[in-house]
Scaffold this motif. Sequence first.
Motif, PDB file in Angstrom:
ATOM      1  N   ALA A 271       0.828  -1.240   0.060  1.00 52.07           N
ATOM      2  CA  ALA A 271       0.114   0.123   0.037  1.00 52.07           C
ATOM      3  C   ALA A 271       1.002   1.146   0.181  1.00 52.07           C
ATOM      4  O   ALA A 271       0.597   2.371  -0.555  1.00 52.07           O
ATOM      5  CB  ALA A 271      -1.013  -0.007   1.131  1.00 52.07           C
ATOM      6  N   ALA A 272       2.013   1.261   0.648  1.00 55.13           N
ATOM      7  CA  ALA A 272       2.972   2.578   0.656  1.00 55.13           C
ATOM      8  C   ALA A 272       3.428   2.605  -0.619  1.00 55.13           C
ATOM      9  O   ALA A 272       3.504   3.924  -1.025  1.00 55.13           O
ATOM     10  CB  ALA A 272       3.856   2.217   1.636  1.00 55.13           C
ATOM     11  N   ALA A 273       3.848   1.545  -1.308  1.00 53.70           N
ATOM     12  CA  ALA A 273       4.359   1.612  -2.625  1.00 53.70           C
ATOM     13  C   ALA A 273       3.365   2.376  -3.780  1.00 53.70           C
ATOM     14  O   ALA A 273       3.627   3.181  -4.423  1.00 53.70           O
ATOM     15  CB  ALA A 273       5.013   0.365  -3.040  1.00 53.70           C
ATOM     16  N   ALA A 274       2.325   1.572  -3.647  1.00 56.40           N
ATOM     17  CA  ALA A 274       1.120   2.110  -4.421  1.00 56.40           C
ATOM     18  C   ALA A 274       0.901   3.547  -4.411  1.00 56.40           C
ATOM     19  O   ALA A 274       0.444   4.332  -5.269  1.00 56.40           O
ATOM     20  CB  ALA A 274       0.038   1.420  -4.121  1.00 56.40           C
ATOM     21  N   THR A 275       0.733   4.028  -2.909  1.00 51.63           N
ATOM     22  CA  THR A 275       0.433   5.322  -2.491  1.00 51.63           C
ATOM     23  C   THR A 275       1.433   6.326  -3.157  1.00 51.63           C
ATOM     24  O   THR A 275       0.914   7.376  -3.751  1.00 51.63           O
ATOM     25  CB  THR A 275       0.442   5.593  -1.008  1.00 51.63           C
ATOM     26  N   GLU A 276       2.614   6.102  -3.223  1.00 46.80           N
ATOM     27  CA  GLU A 276       3.755   6.942  -3.904  1.00 46.80           C
ATOM     28  C   GLU A 276       3.401   7.021  -5.453  1.00 46.80           C
ATOM     29  O   GLU A 276       3.418   8.197  -5.812  1.00 46.80           O
ATOM     30  CB  GLU A 276       5.073   6.480  -3.795  1.00 46.80           C
ATOM     31  N   GLN A 277       3.151   5.917  -6.166  1.00 53.98           N
ATOM     32  CA  GLN A 277       2.905   5.827  -7.451  1.00 53.98           C
ATOM     33  C   GLN A 277       1.365   6.631  -7.748  1.00 53.98           C
ATOM     34  O   GLN A 277       1.414   7.489  -8.718  1.00 53.98           O
ATOM     35  CB  GLN A 277       2.710   4.594  -7.944  1.00 53.98           C
ATOM     36  N   LEU A 278       0.444   6.357  -7.067  1.00 50.46           N
ATOM     37  CA  LEU A 278      -0.895   7.312  -7.030  1.00 50.46           C
ATOM     38  C   LEU A 278      -0.635   8.695  -6.882  1.00 50.46           C
ATOM     39  O   LEU A 278      -1.230   9.459  -7.574  1.00 50.46           O
ATOM     40  CB  LEU A 278      -1.936   6.640  -6.254  1.00 50.46           C
ATOM     41  N   LEU A 279       0.175   9.157  -5.931  1.00 49.73           N
ATOM     42  CA  LEU A 279       0.290  10.654  -5.710  1.00 49.73           C
ATOM     43  C   LEU A 279       1.152  11.099  -6.991  1.00 49.73           C
ATOM     44  O   LEU A 279       0.767  12.287  -7.272  1.00 49.73           O
ATOM     45  CB  LEU A 279       0.978  10.742  -4.437  1.00 49.73           C
ATOM     46  N   ARG A 280       2.239  10.294  -7.620  1.00 43.55           N
ATOM     47  CA  ARG A 280       2.779  10.909  -8.657  1.00 43.55           C
ATOM     48  C   ARG A 280       1.937  10.999  -9.913  1.00 43.55           C
ATOM     49  O   ARG A 280       1.997  12.104 -10.596  1.00 43.55           O
ATOM     50  CB  ARG A 280       4.099  10.062  -8.877  1.00 43.55           C
ATOM     51  N   ALA A 281       0.988   9.983 -10.063  1.00 43.84           N
ATOM     52  CA  ALA A 281       0.488   9.590 -11.301  1.00 43.84           C
ATOM     53  C   ALA A 281      -0.842  10.207 -11.619  1.00 43.84           C
ATOM     54  O   ALA A 281      -1.361  10.460 -12.819  1.00 43.84           O
ATOM     55  CB  ALA A 281       0.558   8.294 -11.710  1.00 43.84           C
ATOM     56  N   VAL A 282      -1.578  10.441 -10.400  1.00 44.37           N
ATOM     57  CA  VAL A 282      -2.961  10.843 -10.747  1.00 44.37           C
ATOM     58  C   VAL A 282      -2.920  12.084 -10.185  1.00 44.37           C
ATOM     59  O   VAL A 282      -2.870  12.489  -8.731  1.00 44.37           O
ATOM     60  CB  VAL A 282      -3.908  10.064  -9.749  1.00 44.37           C
ATOM     61  N   PRO A 283      -3.130  13.129 -10.842  1.00 43.33           N
ATOM     62  CA  PRO A 283      -3.097  14.666 -10.596  1.00 43.33           C
ATOM     63  C   PRO A 283      -4.250  15.157  -9.565  1.00 43.33           C
ATOM     64  O   PRO A 283      -5.396  14.619  -9.618  1.00 43.33           O
ATOM     65  CB  PRO A 283      -3.418  15.553 -11.753  1.00 43.33           C
ATOM     66  N   LEU A 284      -3.929  16.079  -8.738  1.00 46.69           N
ATOM     67  CA  LEU A 284      -4.661  16.657  -7.627  1.00 46.69           C
ATOM     68  C   LEU A 284      -5.738  17.507  -8.488  1.00 46.69           C
ATOM     69  O   LEU A 284      -6.797  17.878  -7.791  1.00 46.69           O
ATOM     70  CB  LEU A 284      -4.024  17.402  -6.789  1.00 46.69           C
ATOM     71  N   GLY A 285      -5.278  18.288  -9.307  1.00 46.08           N
ATOM     72  CA  GLY A 285      -6.443  19.184 -10.153  1.00 46.08           C
ATOM     73  C   GLY A 285      -6.487  18.834 -11.495  1.00 46.08           C
ATOM     74  O   GLY A 285      -5.809  17.965 -12.314  1.00 46.08           O
ATOM     75  N   ASP A 286      -7.307  19.617 -12.378  1.00 46.32           N
ATOM     76  CA  ASP A 286      -7.738  19.487 -13.898  1.00 46.32           C
ATOM     77  C   ASP A 286      -6.984  20.711 -14.207  1.00 46.32           C
ATOM     78  O   ASP A 286      -7.152  21.872 -14.035  1.00 46.32           O
ATOM     79  CB  ASP A 286      -9.076  19.377 -13.607  1.00 46.32           C
ATOM     80  N   ALA A 287      -6.048  20.362 -15.390  1.00 51.83           N
ATOM     81  CA  ALA A 287      -5.327  21.471 -16.005  1.00 51.83           C
ATOM     82  C   ALA A 287      -6.406  22.607 -16.709  1.00 51.83           C
ATOM     83  O   ALA A 287      -5.945  23.746 -16.638  1.00 51.83           O
ATOM     84  CB  ALA A 287      -4.739  20.971 -17.136  1.00 51.83           C
ATOM     85  N   ARG A 288      -7.565  22.382 -16.872  1.00 56.58           N
ATOM     86  CA  ARG A 288      -8.228  23.053 -17.542  1.00 56.58           C
ATOM     87  C   ARG A 288      -9.011  24.201 -16.597  1.00 56.58           C
ATOM     88  O   ARG A 288      -9.842  25.004 -16.954  1.00 56.58           O
ATOM     89  CB  ARG A 288      -9.635  22.450 -18.471  1.00 56.58           C
ATOM     90  N   LEU A 360       2.071  13.029   6.923  1.00 58.27           N
ATOM     91  CA  LEU A 360       0.641  12.639   7.263  1.00 58.27           C
ATOM     92  C   LEU A 360      -0.280  12.347   6.102  1.00 58.27           C
ATOM     93  O   LEU A 360      -0.808  11.363   6.414  1.00 58.27           O
ATOM     94  CB  LEU A 360       0.215  14.090   8.102  1.00 58.27           C
ATOM     95  N   ALA A 361      -0.349  12.949   5.098  1.00 58.22           N
ATOM     96  CA  ALA A 361      -0.981  12.722   3.927  1.00 58.22           C
ATOM     97  C   ALA A 361      -0.725  11.064   3.424  1.00 58.22           C
ATOM     98  O   ALA A 361      -1.618  10.227   3.239  1.00 58.22           O
ATOM     99  CB  ALA A 361      -0.741  13.919   2.743  1.00 58.22           C
ATOM    100  N   ARG A 362       0.613  10.978   3.631  1.00 54.95           N
ATOM    101  CA  ARG A 362       1.012   9.549   3.110  1.00 54.95           C
ATOM    102  C   ARG A 362       0.592   8.622   3.982  1.00 54.95           C
ATOM    103  O   ARG A 362       0.013   7.514   3.679  1.00 54.95           O
ATOM    104  CB  ARG A 362       2.708   9.636   2.914  1.00 54.95           C
ATOM    105  N   MET A 363       0.556   8.813   5.264  1.00 62.02           N
ATOM    106  CA  MET A 363       0.171   7.572   6.474  1.00 62.02           C
ATOM    107  C   MET A 363      -1.324   7.707   5.985  1.00 62.02           C
ATOM    108  O   MET A 363      -1.874   6.462   6.110  1.00 62.02           O
ATOM    109  CB  MET A 363       0.763   8.138   7.552  1.00 62.02           C
ATOM    110  N   GLU A 364      -2.140   8.671   5.873  1.00 55.28           N
ATOM    111  CA  GLU A 364      -3.730   8.462   5.727  1.00 55.28           C
ATOM    112  C   GLU A 364      -3.930   7.896   4.661  1.00 55.28           C
ATOM    113  O   GLU A 364      -4.861   6.900   4.469  1.00 55.28           O
ATOM    114  CB  GLU A 364      -4.283   9.765   5.735  1.00 55.28           C
ATOM    115  N   LEU A 365      -3.147   8.122   3.506  1.00 54.20           N
ATOM    116  CA  LEU A 365      -3.428   7.403   2.220  1.00 54.20           C
ATOM    117  C   LEU A 365      -3.231   5.887   2.190  1.00 54.20           C
ATOM    118  O   LEU A 365      -4.070   5.075   1.647  1.00 54.20           O
ATOM    119  CB  LEU A 365      -2.746   7.929   1.215  1.00 54.20           C
ATOM    120  N   GLU A 366      -1.878   5.427   2.797  1.00 53.26           N
ATOM    121  CA  GLU A 366      -1.432   4.230   3.189  1.00 53.26           C
ATOM    122  C   GLU A 366      -2.466   3.372   3.794  1.00 53.26           C
ATOM    123  O   GLU A 366      -2.869   2.302   3.476  1.00 53.26           O
ATOM    124  CB  GLU A 366      -0.209   4.222   3.684  1.00 53.26           C
TER     125      GLU A 366
END
Length: 406
Positions: A271-288, A360-366
Amino acid sequence: MSTENSATGTGTGTAPLPPMHCLRHLEPGPPRLAALPTGTPVWLVSRHADVRQVLTDPRLGRAPLYAPDAPPLSTAPNMLDDPQSMLNIDGAEHQRLRRTVQRAFTPRAIARWKPWVASVVESLIDELIDHGSPADIVSTYTRPLPVVVISRLMALDNLDTKRLAHWSDHALSTTAYSADAIRTAMADFAAFGAEVIAERRANPGDDLVSSLLAAAAEDGSITEPQLVALVIGLVVAGHETTMTSLGNALVYLLEDGRDAWQRLASDEDSAAAATEQLLRAVPLGDARERTPGLLRRTMEDVEIGGVVIPAGSVVAADINTANQDPAVFTGDLRTELFSPLAAPLLTFGAGPHHCLGAWLARMELELGLHRLARRLPSLRMVATAESIDWRLGLLTRSPNSLQVTW
């Protein structure tokens, strides 16, 4: 959704949007000139190495963006434009402000909270199961988890969650609300912050606000507006990134990433490894819906990626594109979800303004992903991603609601 409709303040939409893990502002390349919505020229920086330079090079800063000679940056006010905010102060003053809160967010401090955060996660999953299938995973899980955590850390147990959502949405608005509505909401939010400070001065406790006030009193140079900005900034930052990331991650995992759900349940390391990849690849915002990146302004001529950017220029560090730079990150989430990162992710920024709450965000997501997958192995979305009701017109983009079943 049109600009006219989004200005009404609804901040929602169900029109089909590109998959979140495919959203990019532009293909990585050398810095190039573009323009902000205000018409102000901006240098777009998109390659991973170049973005890291923008965020760490002391010749680029946040404070110069708000100097008397600075060009207009946004068409509507938002929390990120507050000159009193720690985000918009550089150098020694910034470090002084940062020291007032950073001790509470070190990896060691976060590790001490893990058993309690895990208990919050389990309690929310219990309530979700008791509610029964189907259910809205946003209102029952992705929104309350970070709100409960930051509320407890700041001793805001009686915080009205509807008021919090109202303040947060206005604080991070781009097109969802009018300028007058944003100013009114922010004045109300600042008044709330001042009330919390006054109450905690009268009745200090073992909480983040009391610690902040004690450190500020010891320092002696932090102004009251800066304290208010710190408190309300912590309230928003303490839940918004986690809520957005967790909701967006579930959209991906319960659709395109369905095969990974069982492995997420297997152990916390996965879950920790997946969290890092999800935080990297899934944007927080919409470019438009937002400015093209984290903004800085050059204080002298600076060479970035082989291009000399003149002094006084506005520079946008496009972290979404840099986080997917094919020169650094090969493969995609389907093949790399559980792999170590090839380079540091930039979702939380870098350099002096690196997000204080990143650990803190990482821990909550994991914990949130691992425990949910373990307890509900058959969890799935009721509808398709194309029919999701999204929060739009804000700096962040996530589901307003997400119906799931199990």
